[in-house]
Design a protein around this motif. Structure first.
Motif, PDB file in Angstrom:
ATOM      1  N   SER A 112       0.834  -1.206   0.000  1.00  0.00           N
ATOM      2  CA  SER A 112       0.000   0.000   0.000  1.00  0.00           C
ATOM      3  C   SER A 112       0.869   1.257   0.000  1.00  0.00           C
ATOM      4  CB  SER A 112      -0.917  -0.013   1.228  1.00  0.00           C
ATOM      5  OG  SER A 112      -1.694   1.165   1.280  1.00  0.00           O
ATOM      6  N   GLU A 113       1.931   1.240   0.805  1.00  0.00           N
ATOM      7  CA  GLU A 113       2.852   2.384   0.825  1.00  0.00           C
ATOM      8  C   GLU A 113       3.594   2.494  -0.507  1.00  0.00           C
ATOM      9  OE1 GLU A 113       5.293   3.060   4.325  1.00  0.00           O
ATOM     10  OE2 GLU A 113       4.143   1.527   5.387  1.00  0.00           O
ATOM     11  N   LEU A 129      10.812   1.076  -0.672  1.00  0.00           N
ATOM     12  CA  LEU A 129       9.675   0.206  -0.346  1.00  0.00           C
ATOM     13  C   LEU A 129       9.699  -1.074  -1.179  1.00  0.00           C
ATOM     14  CD1 LEU A 129       7.031   3.014   0.050  1.00  0.00           C
ATOM     15  CD2 LEU A 129       7.620   1.342   1.826  1.00  0.00           C
TER      16      LEU A 129
END
Length: 229
Positions: A112-113, A129
């Motif tokens: 999601s990030e 990420l």
């Protein structure tokens, strides 16, 4: 007040981030005096962190020379491209066999990030990420023999990725970027379903896409230049 342990961890995380985001270029000298002033810790713990990061592949140490960021040479890149599919497939297939609900929750949170970083155009956050996601998959694999190789692999994968994105080439590969993000979701789905064969196939396709993008950057199409005499 920040404790010495917190300062050491802050230094370690900062060095890792600067190296894989290419703020510190391959072969660059690590200035211990500068780090001492910036982080407010003495030379001894700085050298301890540097030795730790050297063992993990971020930094190169040579006798009677200042520590340097690990170089990226022809031979190291050749080994990277040979090893990457083997390590990614092995760790992802094992993760599918071992994952529990909490493992999947963590993967989805990172993803999601990752998508948020994509949407905002934050290239550095996106690369960090991406590394975090694949490192987490490696941790879920729970194999002490694969983790050191995966960690080393991710250093150069991130550095190659940052070189690619900084070039501006991603503007012409938005479709590939969206496909790579979708592949992350499908890999997580396969891990959640404990489908190791599917997970392995998906990460192999994911690696192939990543390799294609890097190769397209390294070997661009010829310029259409008219020749006149």
């Amino acid at each position: 007040m920040t404790s010495p342990i917190d300062k050491k961890e802050s230094l370690r995380l900062a060095l890792c981030s600067k190296i894989i985001s290419m703020e510190y270029l391959p072969g660059a000298v690590i200035d211990e005096v500068e780090l001492e002033a910036q982080f407010g810790i003495s030379r001894s713990p700085i050298r301890e962190i540097i030795r730790q990061l050297a063992a993990e592949g971020y930094i190169e140490l040579e006798q009677n020379r200042s520590p340097r960021v690990a170089p990226m040479s022809y031979s190291s890149l050749r080994m990277f491209f040979q090893a990457a599919p083997l390590i990614y497939i092995a760790t992802t297939k094992l993760a599918a066999l071992n994952a529990d609900a909490e493992d999947v929750r963590v993967l989805r949170a990172i993803q999601s990030e990752f998508r948020a970083a994509m949407d905002s155009g934050n290239t550095k956050a996106r690369m960090l990420l991406n590394n975090q996601l694949h490192l987490q998959i490696g941790q879920i694999a729970r194999n002490i023999y694969l983790m050191p190789s995966l960690k080393r692999l991710l250093i150069d994968h991130a550095r190659l990725g940052m070189t690619f994105y900084r070039s501006g080439a991603q503007e012409h590969n938005q479709e590939d970027s969206l496909a790579a993000a979708d592949q992350h979701d499908w890999i997580i789905d396969a891990i959640e379903q404990h489908d190791s064969e599917r997970a392995g196939q998906l990460v192999q396709e994911h690696w192939a896409l990543s390799k294609k993008r890097m190769m397209d950057f390294v070997v661009p199409e010829n310029l259409d230049v008219p020749i006149q005499f």
